[in-house]
Design a protein around this motif. Structure first.
Motif, PDB file in Angstrom:
ATOM      1  N   THR A  11       0.830  -1.201   0.000  1.00 34.96           N
ATOM      2  CA  THR A  11       0.000   0.000   0.000  1.00 34.96           C
ATOM      3  C   THR A  11       0.868   1.255   0.000  1.00 34.96           C
ATOM      4  OG1 THR A  11      -1.774  -1.175   1.123  1.00 34.96           O
ATOM      5  CG2 THR A  11      -1.815   1.229   1.264  1.00 34.96           C
ATOM      6  N   GLU A  12       1.938   1.236   0.769  1.00 35.29           N
ATOM      7  CA  GLU A  12       2.854   2.377   0.830  1.00 35.29           C
ATOM      8  C   GLU A  12       3.604   2.555  -0.494  1.00 35.29           C
ATOM      9  OE1 GLU A  12       4.684   5.745   2.501  1.00 35.29           O
ATOM     10  OE2 GLU A  12       2.936   4.605   3.151  1.00 35.29           O
ATOM     11  N   ILE A  13       4.032   1.456  -1.102  1.00 38.57           N
ATOM     12  CA  ILE A  13       4.687   1.536  -2.414  1.00 38.57           C
ATOM     13  C   ILE A  13       3.751   2.211  -3.414  1.00 38.57           C
ATOM     14  CG2 ILE A  13       5.465   0.179  -4.401  1.00 38.57           C
ATOM     15  CD1 ILE A  13       6.570  -1.878  -2.335  1.00 38.57           C
ATOM     16  N   GLU A  14       2.510   1.752  -3.455  1.00 38.35           N
ATOM     17  CA  GLU A  14       1.534   2.317  -4.391  1.00 38.35           C
ATOM     18  C   GLU A  14       1.312   3.808  -4.130  1.00 38.35           C
ATOM     19  OE1 GLU A  14      -3.097   1.729  -5.688  1.00 38.35           O
ATOM     20  OE2 GLU A  14      -1.987  -0.024  -5.014  1.00 38.35           O
ATOM     21  N   ALA A  19       2.042   9.444  -5.867  1.00 37.08           N
ATOM     22  CA  ALA A  19       2.370  10.820  -5.518  1.00 37.08           C
ATOM     23  C   ALA A  19       3.562  11.345  -6.330  1.00 37.08           C
ATOM     24  CB  ALA A  19       2.656  10.930  -4.026  1.00 37.08           C
ATOM     25  N   ALA A  20       4.578  10.526  -6.499  1.00 40.79           N
ATOM     26  CA  ALA A  20       5.815  10.982  -7.136  1.00 40.79           C
ATOM     27  C   ALA A  20       5.738  11.007  -8.656  1.00 40.79           C
ATOM     28  CB  ALA A  20       6.980  10.089  -6.702  1.00 40.79           C
ATOM     29  N   LEU A  21       5.006  10.056  -9.250  1.00 45.95           N
ATOM     30  CA  LEU A  21       5.083   9.871 -10.701  1.00 45.95           C
ATOM     31  C   LEU A  21       3.742   9.990 -11.426  1.00 45.95           C
ATOM     32  CD1 LEU A  21       7.634   6.940 -10.594  1.00 45.95           C
ATOM     33  CD2 LEU A  21       8.107   9.334 -11.113  1.00 45.95           C
ATOM     34  N   GLN A  22       2.665  10.204 -10.720  1.00 49.46           N
ATOM     35  CA  GLN A  22       1.323  10.348 -11.302  1.00 49.46           C
ATOM     36  C   GLN A  22       1.097   9.363 -12.459  1.00 49.46           C
ATOM     37  OE1 GLN A  22       3.254  13.591 -11.219  1.00 49.46           O
ATOM     38  NE2 GLN A  22       2.698  13.482  -9.078  1.00 49.46           N
ATOM     39  N   PRO A  23       1.176   8.076 -12.199  1.00 47.70           N
ATOM     40  CA  PRO A  23       1.098   7.094 -13.281  1.00 47.70           C
ATOM     41  C   PRO A  23      -0.303   6.969 -13.886  1.00 47.70           C
ATOM     42  CG  PRO A  23       1.131   5.983 -11.169  1.00 47.70           C
ATOM     43  CD  PRO A  23       1.364   7.445 -10.892  1.00 47.70           C
ATOM     44  N   GLN A  24      -0.330   6.663 -15.177  1.00 51.91           N
ATOM     45  CA  GLN A  24      -1.584   6.331 -15.843  1.00 51.91           C
ATOM     46  C   GLN A  24      -1.990   4.891 -15.511  1.00 51.91           C
ATOM     47  OE1 GLN A  24       0.963   7.913 -17.346  1.00 51.91           O
ATOM     48  NE2 GLN A  24       0.080   9.798 -18.108  1.00 51.91           N
ATOM     49  N   GLU A  46       5.941  -9.578   2.845  1.00 55.95           N
ATOM     50  CA  GLU A  46       6.076  -8.362   2.047  1.00 55.95           C
ATOM     51  C   GLU A  46       7.543  -7.965   1.911  1.00 55.95           C
ATOM     52  OE1 GLU A  46       2.675  -5.403   1.809  1.00 55.95           O
ATOM     53  OE2 GLU A  46       3.046  -5.623   3.967  1.00 55.95           O
ATOM     54  N   SER A  47       8.288  -8.776   1.190  1.00 54.04           N
ATOM     55  CA  SER A  47       9.718  -8.510   1.027  1.00 54.04           C
ATOM     56  C   SER A  47      10.145  -8.421  -0.433  1.00 54.04           C
ATOM     57  CB  SER A  47      10.544  -9.596   1.730  1.00 54.04           C
ATOM     58  OG  SER A  47      10.201 -10.871   1.205  1.00 54.04           O
ATOM     59  N   HIS A  48       9.363  -9.003  -1.341  1.00 53.59           N
ATOM     60  CA  HIS A  48       9.709  -9.054  -2.760  1.00 53.59           C
ATOM     61  C   HIS A  48       8.519  -8.548  -3.582  1.00 53.59           C
ATOM     62  CE1 HIS A  48      12.459 -11.918  -0.900  1.00 53.59           C
ATOM     63  NE2 HIS A  48      13.173 -11.931  -2.020  1.00 53.59           N
ATOM     64  N   PHE A  49       8.783  -7.590  -4.486  1.00 54.05           N
ATOM     65  CA  PHE A  49       7.701  -6.994  -5.265  1.00 54.05           C
ATOM     66  C   PHE A  49       8.111  -6.795  -6.714  1.00 54.05           C
ATOM     67  CE2 PHE A  49       6.946  -5.641  -0.934  1.00 54.05           C
ATOM     68  CZ  PHE A  49       5.582  -5.795  -0.795  1.00 54.05           C
ATOM     69  N   THR A  50       7.097  -6.730  -7.580  1.00 55.93           N
ATOM     70  CA  THR A  50       7.251  -6.261  -8.948  1.00 55.93           C
ATOM     71  C   THR A  50       6.347  -5.058  -9.100  1.00 55.93           C
ATOM     72  OG1 THR A  50       7.730  -8.453  -9.850  1.00 55.93           O
ATOM     73  CG2 THR A  50       6.906  -6.804 -11.397  1.00 55.93           C
ATOM     74  N   VAL A  51       6.880  -3.993  -9.698  1.00 61.28           N
ATOM     75  CA  VAL A  51       6.101  -2.796  -9.996  1.00 61.28           C
ATOM     76  C   VAL A  51       5.998  -2.680 -11.510  1.00 61.28           C
ATOM     77  CG1 VAL A  51       6.139  -0.269  -9.948  1.00 61.28           C
ATOM     78  CG2 VAL A  51       6.732  -1.550  -7.896  1.00 61.28           C
ATOM     79  N   LEU A  74      11.009   5.388  -3.523  1.00 55.46           N
ATOM     80  CA  LEU A  74      10.869   4.303  -2.538  1.00 55.46           C
ATOM     81  C   LEU A  74      12.131   4.095  -1.698  1.00 55.46           C
ATOM     82  CD1 LEU A  74       9.166   1.679  -4.898  1.00 55.46           C
ATOM     83  CD2 LEU A  74       8.052   3.343  -3.392  1.00 55.46           C
ATOM     84  N   ALA A  75      13.033   5.037  -1.699  1.00 56.47           N
ATOM     85  CA  ALA A  75      14.372   4.848  -1.138  1.00 56.47           C
ATOM     86  C   ALA A  75      14.401   4.231   0.256  1.00 56.47           C
ATOM     87  CB  ALA A  75      15.136   6.169  -1.145  1.00 56.47           C
TER      88      ALA A  75
END
Length: 96
Positions: A11-14, A19-24, A46-51, A74-75
């Motif tokens: 949820t935090e990643i999303e 907020a940072a990139l305003q994705p479509q 919650e340790s491995h993700f694909t964006v 996401l630093a």
């Protein structure tokens, strides 16, 4: 935790990427179950993700620059909570 349910890290990643990139388009996929018991699995699920992200911010940027934009947003999560992040970053009009 299944890929369909979102925990606090996903949820935090999303939220940060929106907020940072305003994705479509944005999909945050939890790959942690595939890595259960491997190095970096902290047991939280919650340790491995694909964006997968499509954003105008990536127009004219090469793959490395796009990944840096995502990583910058996401630093601290990457330092403290996320062991692995696969990034599929495209500009509008490019297919994921």
């Amino acid at each position: 935790m299944t890929q369909d349910s979102k925990g606090p890290v996903a949820t935090e990643i999303e939220a940060r990427l929106r907020a940072a990139l305003q994705p479509q388009q944005l999909a945050v996929l939890n790959d942690s179950a595939k890595h259960r018991g491997h190095t970096g699995d902290d047991g939280t699920g919650e340790s491995h993700f694909t964006v997968e992200i499509v954003s105008g911010a990536f127009a004219g940027q090469n793959r490395v620059a796009r990944q840096r934009l995502v990583n910058r947003a996401l630093a601290d999560l990457l330092r403290e909570k996320v062991h692995a992040l696969a990034i599929k970053a495209k500009a509008p009009g490019e297919s994921l």
